[in-house]
Write an enzyme that holds these catalytic residues in place. Structure first.
Site, PDB file in Angstrom:
ATOM      1  N   ASN A  23      49.650  71.171  91.002  1.00  0.00           N
ATOM      2  CA  ASN A  23      48.738  72.300  90.822  1.00  0.00           C
ATOM      3  C   ASN A  23      47.868  72.065  89.591  1.00  0.00           C
ATOM      4  O   ASN A  23      48.297  71.461  88.600  1.00  0.00           O
ATOM      5  CB  ASN A  23      49.475  73.643  90.769  1.00  0.00           C
ATOM      6  CG  ASN A  23      50.596  73.716  89.763  1.00  0.00           C
ATOM      7  OD1 ASN A  23      51.201  72.716  89.420  1.00  0.00           O
ATOM      8  ND2 ASN A  23      50.899  74.914  89.292  1.00  0.00           N
ATOM      9  N   ILE A  24      46.635  72.524  89.693  1.00  0.00           N
ATOM     10  CA  ILE A  24      45.647  72.331  88.636  1.00  0.00           C
ATOM     11  C   ILE A  24      45.012  73.686  88.356  1.00  0.00           C
ATOM     12  O   ILE A  24      44.221  74.185  89.163  1.00  0.00           O
ATOM     13  CB  ILE A  24      44.571  71.301  89.076  1.00  0.00           C
ATOM     14  CG1 ILE A  24      45.231  69.986  89.502  1.00  0.00           C
ATOM     15  CG2 ILE A  24      43.573  71.065  87.933  1.00  0.00           C
ATOM     16  CD1 ILE A  24      44.284  69.012  90.201  1.00  0.00           C
ATOM     17  N   GLU A  25      45.436  74.288  87.259  1.00  0.00           N
ATOM     18  CA  GLU A  25      44.962  75.646  86.946  1.00  0.00           C
ATOM     19  C   GLU A  25      43.645  75.607  86.184  1.00  0.00           C
ATOM     20  O   GLU A  25      43.155  74.541  85.784  1.00  0.00           O
ATOM     21  CB  GLU A  25      46.059  76.387  86.158  1.00  0.00           C
ATOM     22  CG  GLU A  25      47.322  76.535  86.994  1.00  0.00           C
ATOM     23  CD  GLU A  25      48.379  77.427  86.381  1.00  0.00           C
ATOM     24  OE1 GLU A  25      48.330  77.700  85.158  1.00  0.00           O
ATOM     25  OE2 GLU A  25      49.268  77.852  87.145  1.00  0.00           O
ATOM     26  N   CYS A  28      46.199  74.549  94.298  1.00  0.00           N
ATOM     27  CA  CYS A  28      47.641  74.346  94.482  1.00  0.00           C
ATOM     28  C   CYS A  28      47.968  72.867  94.689  1.00  0.00           C
ATOM     29  O   CYS A  28      47.125  72.080  95.135  1.00  0.00           O
ATOM     30  CB  CYS A  28      48.135  75.112  95.705  1.00  0.00           C
ATOM     31  SG  CYS A  28      48.186  76.891  95.505  1.00  0.00           S
ATOM     32  N   GLU A  68      49.825  71.462  96.954  1.00  0.00           N
ATOM     33  CA  GLU A  68      49.739  71.025  98.354  1.00  0.00           C
ATOM     34  C   GLU A  68      48.309  70.632  98.708  1.00  0.00           C
ATOM     35  O   GLU A  68      48.061  69.614  99.347  1.00  0.00           O
ATOM     36  CB  GLU A  68      50.178  72.158  99.296  1.00  0.00           C
ATOM     37  CG  GLU A  68      51.609  72.608  99.119  1.00  0.00           C
ATOM     38  CD  GLU A  68      51.754  73.733  98.105  1.00  0.00           C
ATOM     39  OE1 GLU A  68      51.067  73.708  97.065  1.00  0.00           O
ATOM     40  OE2 GLU A  68      52.564  74.634  98.358  1.00  0.00           O
ATOM     41  N   CYS A  83      51.965  78.649  99.587  1.00  0.00           N
ATOM     42  CA  CYS A  83      51.254  79.929  99.650  1.00  0.00           C
ATOM     43  C   CYS A  83      50.481  80.017 100.971  1.00  0.00           C
ATOM     44  O   CYS A  83      50.363  79.036 101.717  1.00  0.00           O
ATOM     45  CB  CYS A  83      50.302  80.069  98.456  1.00  0.00           C
ATOM     46  SG  CYS A  83      48.760  79.160  98.627  1.00  0.00           S
ATOM     47  N   CYS A  93      47.573  77.540 101.449  1.00  0.00           N
ATOM     48  CA  CYS A  93      48.046  76.174 101.709  1.00  0.00           C
ATOM     49  C   CYS A  93      48.626  76.045 103.108  1.00  0.00           C
ATOM     50  O   CYS A  93      48.457  75.012 103.760  1.00  0.00           O
ATOM     51  CB  CYS A  93      49.056  75.749 100.648  1.00  0.00           C
ATOM     52  SG  CYS A  93      48.271  75.462  99.048  1.00  0.00           S
TER      53      CYS A  93
HETATM   54  N1  THU Z   1      51.145  77.128  93.433  1.00  0.00           N
HETATM   55  C1  THU Z   1      51.115  75.945  94.088  1.00  0.00           C
HETATM   56  O1  THU Z   1      50.732  74.909  93.523  1.00  0.00           O
HETATM   57  N2  THU Z   1      51.492  75.932  95.382  1.00  0.00           N
HETATM   58  C2  THU Z   1      51.922  77.024  96.084  1.00  0.00           C
HETATM   59  O2  THU Z   1      52.052  76.971  97.287  1.00  0.00           O
HETATM   60  C3  THU Z   1      52.244  78.249  95.343  1.00  0.00           C
HETATM   61  C4  THU Z   1      51.526  78.390  94.043  1.00  0.00           C
HETATM   62  C5  THU Z   1      50.707  77.159  92.020  1.00  0.00           C
HETATM   63  C6  THU Z   1      49.398  77.836  91.802  1.00  0.00           C
HETATM   64  C7  THU Z   1      49.515  78.250  90.359  1.00  0.00           C
HETATM   65  O3  THU Z   1      49.115  77.175  89.529  1.00  0.00           O
HETATM   66  C8  THU Z   1      50.997  78.485  90.156  1.00  0.00           C
HETATM   67  O4  THU Z   1      51.650  77.866  91.252  1.00  0.00           O
HETATM   68  C9  THU Z   1      51.395  79.944  90.099  1.00  0.00           C
HETATM   69  O5  THU Z   1      50.893  80.640  91.169  1.00  0.00           O
END
Ligand code: THU
Length: 132
Positions: A42-44, A53, A55, A86, A89
């Site tokens: 994940n890359i915020e 996300c 995935e 999520c 995804c």
């Molecule tokens: N996140 C994912 O990378 N994949 C998911 O399917 C659920 C959520 C990440 C997004 C965000 O950076 C962190 O989890 C919290 O939501």
């Protein structure tokens, strides 16, 4: 089928997670039709909605390298529990899934459960609907 290697790769991807806002690190690994593996994390973003996300990072890497089908995708989030993809995804997985695509939820290299897309996204809206 043994998915421990794919789960390991998802853990490797997780190491690169950029999650300074949620501190929730996620890793993913996509297995393509010809046996290649693409990892993702994940890359915020300071503008939270721009977050990607793990995935989708892994899937977009695979697709942008010319692949069309996901054989399997492993996902690891919190340690010691399963992290499901999520909704967005799940939808993106459905775009590149076949009837045999497996979604692997890992909480340890050798501790994972295997799901089908139909189990986690029943009644999915797909390209087939656009042909109706
Ligand atoms: N996140 C994912 O990378 N994949 C998911 O399917 C659920 C959520 C990440 C997004 C965000 O950076 C962190 O989890 C919290 O939501």
């Amino acid at each position: 089928m043994d998915y421990s290697n794919l789960v390991s790769k998802a853990f490797e991807g997780r190491k690169n997670a950029y999650a300074p806002y949620s501190n929730f690190k996620v890793g993913a690994a996509v297995l393509t039709e010809d046996g290649k593996i693409y990892t993702g994390c994940n890359i915020e973003n300071a503008s939270y909605g721009a977050t990607n996300c793990a995935e989708r990072t892994a899937i977009f890497k695979a697709i942008s390298e010319g692949h069309k089908t996901i054989e399997a995708i492993a996902i690891v989030g919190v340690i010691n529990d399963y992290t499901y993809p999520c909704g967005i995804c799940r939808q993106v997985i459905s775009e590149f899934a076949s009837d045999n695509t497996k979604i692997i939820l890992g909480k340890g290299k050798n501790e994972y459960i295997v799901k089908t897309l139909d189990e986690i996204l029943p009644g999915a809206f797909t390209k087939k609907d656009l042909e109706k």
